[in-house]
Scaffold this motif. Structure first.
Motif: not given
Length: 120
Positions: A104-120
């Motif tokens: 769950a922590r890694l998924r949240a980190e992945l989503l955070r990084r995707k949103h930070a990079n602007g890729s959806h």
């Protein structure tokens, strides 16, 4: 307990097929058979193991810890000095919960990084 005849069993079987789908039925039957074999072997082991024996409920590998001079009682807090099946299950459940939390922590980190990079 109520007597179940063929009509009742057919309705139950139909409900199971509708709930889980026809394609998952072989996997469910396989899992049910595996669980029944495990349960039967555990029941046979309980019948053949004497109640007063110190070996009842040990997990494989407990002898190596004891023979290596490791005091298992200090780790698990039991008077027997052996890791019981019950303790092994709780330890496995704790490891699974820790792994789920890490996923769950890694998924949240992945989503955070995707949103930070602007890729959806």
């Amino acid at each position: 307990m109520a007597d179940l005849g063929w009509p009742e069993l057919a309705i139950i079987a139909l409900a199971v097929v509708l709930l889980f789908g026809w394609k998952r039925m072989p996997d469910m039957a396989r899992s049910l058979g595996r669980s029944a074999r495990i349960f039967k072997s555990e029941m046979d082991q309980m019948r053949t193991t004497p109640d007063s024996g110190a070996d009842s409920g040990r997990t494989p590998g407990a002898d190596t810890e004891r023979d290596a001079g490791h005091d298992a009682r200090s780790d698990i807090g039991h008077d027997t000095g052996y890791i019981t099946v019950h303790d092994a299950v709780h330890q496995a459940d704790a490891r699974v919960a820790a792994a789920d939390a890490e996923v769950a922590r890694l998924r949240a980190e992945l989503l955070r990084r995707k949103h930070a990079n602007g890729s959806h």
